[in-house]
Design a protein around this motif. Structure first.
Motif, PDB file in Angstrom:
ATOM      1  N   SER A   1       6.195   5.176   3.161  1.00 39.61           N
ATOM      2  CA  SER A   1       6.413   6.287   4.085  1.00 39.61           C
ATOM      3  C   SER A   1       7.830   6.301   4.667  1.00 39.61           C
TER       4      SER A   1
ATOM      5  N   GLN B   1       5.073   9.990   1.648  1.00 39.09           N
ATOM      6  CA  GLN B   1       3.937   9.885   2.555  1.00 39.09           C
ATOM      7  C   GLN B   1       2.654  10.247   1.807  1.00 39.09           C
ATOM      8  N   TYR B   2       1.706   9.335   1.873  1.00 39.76           N
ATOM      9  CA  TYR B   2       0.458   9.522   1.139  1.00 39.76           C
ATOM     10  C   TYR B   2      -0.645   9.988   2.084  1.00 39.76           C
ATOM     11  N   ASP B   3      -1.277  11.096   1.716  1.00 42.75           N
ATOM     12  CA  ASP B   3      -2.420  11.622   2.455  1.00 42.75           C
ATOM     13  C   ASP B   3      -3.687  11.181   1.719  1.00 42.75           C
ATOM     14  N   ALA B   4      -4.333  10.136   2.256  1.00 44.34           N
ATOM     15  CA  ALA B   4      -5.498   9.568   1.569  1.00 44.34           C
ATOM     16  C   ALA B   4      -6.655  10.550   1.504  1.00 44.34           C
TER      17      ALA B   4
ATOM     18  N   TRP C   1       0.517  13.167  -2.328  1.00 39.06           N
ATOM     19  CA  TRP C   1       1.793  12.648  -1.843  1.00 39.06           C
ATOM     20  C   TRP C   1       2.640  13.799  -1.302  1.00 39.06           C
TER      21      TRP C   1
ATOM     22  N   SER D   1       0.855  -1.182   0.000  1.00 41.41           N
ATOM     23  CA  SER D   1       0.000   0.000   0.000  1.00 41.41           C
ATOM     24  C   SER D   1       0.891   1.232   0.000  1.00 41.41           C
ATOM     25  N   PRO D   2       0.320   2.406  -0.266  1.00 51.16           N
ATOM     26  CA  PRO D   2       1.136   3.631  -0.213  1.00 51.16           C
ATOM     27  C   PRO D   2       1.839   3.830   1.124  1.00 51.16           C
ATOM     28  N   ALA D   3       1.236   3.375   2.209  1.00 47.12           N
ATOM     29  CA  ALA D   3       1.844   3.558   3.532  1.00 47.12           C
ATOM     30  C   ALA D   3       3.198   2.864   3.640  1.00 47.12           C
ATOM     31  N   CYS D   4       3.407   1.823   2.840  1.00 44.78           N
ATOM     32  CA  CYS D   4       4.678   1.096   2.895  1.00 44.78           C
ATOM     33  C   CYS D   4       5.854   1.950   2.423  1.00 44.78           C
TER      34      CYS D   4
END
Length: 646
Positions: A355, A360-363, A368, A350-353
Motif C-alpha cells: 500500500s 492498495q488491495y481491496d480484499a 487492486w 501480504s498485499p497490505a505491505c
C-alpha cells in the motif's frame, strides 16, 4: 587560458566527460569574496522582504549569511529600493556582516545605475533590461537587427561605465521565459536564444573593456537549463570569453520536488566541472536554500582523484538538444515506453505491505487500486511471495530463485553476465542482466547486442557515478547496441536529504540527455515509499515520465504581492491530483508570463490582494480578488476539460 579543444569542437562544453576537473573561469572581484578562478564554488540566496523595510531585510540577510551564504541578493524594482540599499548595507556593516550585496534589477536601468554605486554586484536580465516584452514576432532584416543592438548598447553603456568606475561586478542573467521579442523572433524559445541574449550584452561589456561579469542561463525546465549552460560555455570559448557561471534552476518550487529539480539541473553541470556559484530557488524561507546549496557543492570537494574512467573519445550525443536513445523494446521496457521504476521493498508478507508504494488491495472486492506513482517492478531477490499481484506489477527474482518458479506469471529473472551467458533457461518475455561499466568488454557487448527480451541493469560504485554510467552508454551508442538500460544506484550511510540530491544528480543528467529506460534506487537507511517517490520525482523533473501535477513556483522576493508559500500550499492542496498539468505560481509580473513559459496555467500577483490568471502566456482574467482566485483558477481548468475530481 582558454581550452583550444572546446574552441575547435562544437560538441565540447567541458574539460572532460569522464575525469572530474573544474572548468577554469576568470576571477571576478565581488567585494572581498572573489568568484571564479581557483576560488571555491560560492553560495548565495535572495531576500524575500520588502526592500524598503530596512530592518526586516537586514535581519533576513543575517539569517542567510549565518546559514552559510557568501552573497546576499536583494531586489531593487525601482529607484527608491535601489537608494535604500545603502541603508541596508550600512546597517549590515555596522553589525559586523561584510558579505557582498547583489542588487536584482528588472526593467529599470535607472535603478541599476543607482544600485551599482552602492552594492558590490548588480544583476540584470537582458530580456527585459532594454526591451519590453509584448509576445510579438517581428521579422528583422540584418540591418534592423544591428540597429536594435546599437539601441541596446546606448541604453546599457551607462551602467557598464558606472560599474567600471565603482568596481562593481555584474551578472548578466538570461532566463528562458523572459527572452525579448527580438531574440524570440530570430532564435526562438531555445537554449540558443538564451545564450545569444546574454552574449549580446557580454560583447558590449567586452567592447568597453569591462570584464567583471558573471553569466547565468536559468530555466524552470532542467533540460533546457542544462543545454543552455553547455552551449554558453562552448560559445564563450569560441569568442574568447571565460566568465564565471552562476548556476540555478529558476522557479524550482518547494519541498522535495524543488530539491530534485534543482539537483537534476545544477548537478548535471557540477558533474562536468561547470559552475562557480550556486543558488537553489525554493519557495521557502531563503535561509532554507543554503543547506541544500552547501550539500550540492560539498559533494565535489573530494571528487578529484576518483577511480579512473576511460575517456570518451567521441560523445555520440548532441549535448544541446534532447533525443532519446533508440532501443528495442523488451516487454514494457525501452522502445517508446516511458522509463520504468524498479523498487526493492521490505519483505512483503501480504498485499497490505504494498500500500505505501501505490498498490492498495481491496480484499472485499478482490481488486487492486493502483496509484499514478506505483513502481513497475519490485525486486524480491531470492525469495518469492505467496499472493498474487496486479498485472501492472512485475516481480524480479535472482536467477536461481526464478528458475524454480519460472512458470509463475509476472516473474522475471535477474542474471549477472556470466550466468546469463551460460543459463539453460531464460524468460521468453523479459530478462534483466546486472553489470558494472567495467564488466562490459567486447564479448559482453556482442552478447548484449543480440540478446532478445533483455534489459541491462547498469550500476556503478565509482564516486564519479554519472560520468561512469555515461561512458558505458556512449559505447552502446557507438556500437549501435540497442538494449534497454535501467540505471541502478545504491546509497549506504546517507540521510534522506542527501539521498534526494545524490539520486537526482547521478541519474538526472543521463535522463535529460535521452539516456536510460528506467531507474532503480536502493538505500538500506530509507523507506521504500521514499525511494519510490524519489524515483518518480526524478523522472518528472527530467520530463521523461509525467506522473503528477507540476508547480513552477518562484522563490519569492521583495516584489512578491502575496504569501507564496501559503498560496502554493493552498493551490497544491486542491490540484495535486491533476496528472500532467503544469501550474505557474508567480509573486509578481516580473516572474509572470515569461518565467512560467512551460506552464499550462498561471496564477500571478498583479497588485496588493489581486491576481491575474493566465492560460499559457495569455491573460484570461485580470485583477481577481485573492479570496476567490484559487476558485477561479479551478474554474478555468474545468473550462478546458482538464479537471478531474480527486
Amino acid at each position: 587560458m582558454l581550452n583550444t579543444d572546446l574552441q575547435t569542437d562544437p560538441g565540447r562544453y567541458c574539460n572532460s566527460l569522464t575525469e572530474y576537473r573544474r572548468y577554469r573561469t576568470r576571477e571576478v572581484a565581488i567585494g572581498d569574496v572573489p568568484l571564479g578562478g581557483d576560488n571555491p564554488i560560492r553560495i548565495q540566496s535572495m531576500t524575500t522582504t520588502d526592500t524598503m523595510d530596512t530592518l526586516a531585510t537586514v535581519e533576513q540577510s543575517i539569517r542567510i549569511i549565518e546559514a552559510g551564504a557568501d552573497y546576499v541578493r536583494v531586489t531593487a524594482p525601482s529607484r527608491n529600493e535601489a537608494r535604500n540599499l545603502e541603508a541596508i548595507r550600512t546597517e549590515l556593516r555596522e553589525r559586523g556582516y561584510v558579505a557582498p550585496l547583489i542588487a536584482d534589477i528588472h526593467y529599470t536601468p535607472n535603478a541599476a545605475e543607482i544600485a551599482a554605486r552602492i552594492v558590490e554586484k548588480v544583476r540584470v536580465n537582458p530580456g527585459n533590461y532594454a526591451d519590453k516584452k509584448k509576445f510579438q514576432i517581428v521579422e528583422y532584416t540584418d540591418a534592423q537587427y544591428a540597429a536594435e543592438i546599437e539601441r541596446i548598447r546606448e541604453k546599457f553603456t551607462p551602467l557598464v561605465n558606472i560599474c567600471k568606475a565603482y568596481g562593481t561586478a555584474m551578472r548578466i542573467g538570461a532566463n528562458h521565459g523572459s527572452l525579448s521579442d527580438r531574440i524570440m523572433s530570430r532564435f526562438g524559445d531555445t537554449p540558443l536564444g538564451m545564450v545569444e541574449s546574454a552574449l549580446e550584452f557580454t560583447r558590449i561589456c567586452a567592447d568597453l573593456d569591462y570584464h567583471d561579469i558573471v553569466l547565468s542561463m536559468k530555466a524552470s525546465n532542467p533540460q533546457v537549463m542544462i543545454q543552455a549552460y553547455r552551449l554558453l560555455v562552448n560559445r564563450m570559448e569560441s569568442e574568447g570569453f571565460n566568465y564565471p557561471l552562476h548556476l540555478g534552476v529558476t522557479e524550482a518550487g518547494d519541498g522535495e520536488d524543488g530539491r530534485i529539480k534543482s539537483a537534476v539541473g545544477i548537478g548535471a553541470l557540477l558533474e562536468d566541472g561547470l559552475g562557480d556559484t550556486v543558488r537553489v530557488s525554493l519557495t521557502e524561507e531563503p535561509e532554507a536554500e543554503i543547506p541544500v546549496c552547501i550539500r550540492l557543492v560539498e559533494r565535489y570537494a573530494a571528487r578529484p582523484g576518483h577511480s579512473p574512467i576511460p575517456a570518451i573519445v567521441r560523445y555520440p550525443v548532441d549535448p544541446y538538444t534532447y533525443t532519446r536513445r533508440r532501443t528495442r523494446p523488451a516487454d514494457r521496457v525501452g522502445g517508446d515506453n516511458v522509463p520504468v521504476v524498479i523498487l526493492t521493498p521490505h519483505e512483503p508478507q501480504s498485499p497490505a505491505c504494498l500500500s505505501p508504494i501505490g498498490y492498495q488491495y481491496d480484499a472485499e472486492l478482490d481488486k487492486w487500486n493502483i496509484a499514478d506513482m506505483a513502481p513497475d517492478f519490485i525486486y524480491l531477490g531470492g525469495r518469492d511471495i505467496d499472493f498474487g499481484l496486479p498485472g501492472t506489477l512485475g516481480k524480479i527474482l535472482d536467477y536461481d530463485a526464478w528458475r524454480d518458479r519460472r512458470e509463475a506469471s509476472n516473474a522475471y529473472p535477474l542474471f549477472d553476465l556470466d550466468t546469463f551467458h551460460d543459463a539453460p533457461f531464460r524468460s521468453e518475455r523479459l530478462n534483466f542482466v546486472l553489470a558494472d561499466p567495467d564488466d562490459l568488454d567486447p564479448d559482453a557487448h556482442d552478447m548484449l547486442r543480440g540478446a532478445a527480451n533483455c534489459v541491462l541493469v547498469l550500476r556503478t560504485e565509482n564516486a564519479h557515478a554519472m560520468p561512469d554510467l555515461r561512458r558505458a552508454m556512449a559505447e552502446f551508442l557507438e556500437r549501435d547496441i540497442r538494449i534497454p538500460v535501467v540505471f541502478k544506484r545504491e546509497y549506504i550511510g546517507i540521510d534522506d536529504d542527501a539521498l534526494i540530491l545524490h539520486g537526482a544528480i547521478d541519474t538526472g543528467g543521463l535522463l535529460t540527455d535521452g539516456l536510460g529506460d528506467g531507474i532503480w534506487l536502493e538505500s538500506p537507511d530509507s523507506e521504500p515509499c521514499d525511494l519510490n517517490r524519489l524515483g518518480f520525482g526524478i523522472l518528472q523533473a527530467t520530463r521523461t515520465r509525467i506522473s503528477k501535477t507540476e508547480y513552477i513556483s518562484c522563490p519569492s522576493c521583495g516584489r512578491t504581492l502575496f504569501d507564496l508559500q501559503e498560496t502554493t500550499a493552498l493551490i497544491r492542496g486542491r490540484t495535486d491530483h491533476l496528472k500532467g498539468v503544469k501550474i505557474g505560481i508567480m509573486g509578481c509580473i516580473v516572474n509572470g508570463p515569461g518565467e512560467m513559459a512551460d506552464a499550462d496555467y498561471g496564477y500571478v500577483g498583479s497588485g496588493p490582494g489581486r491576481i491575474t490568471l493566465y492560460r499559457g502566456k495569455d491573460i484570461v482574467k485580470r485583477n481577481i480578488p485573492t479570496a476567490v482566485a484559487v476558485d477561479e483558477l479551478i474554474d478555468l481548468i474545468r473550462e478546458d476539460n482538464r479537471w478531474v475530481d480527486a
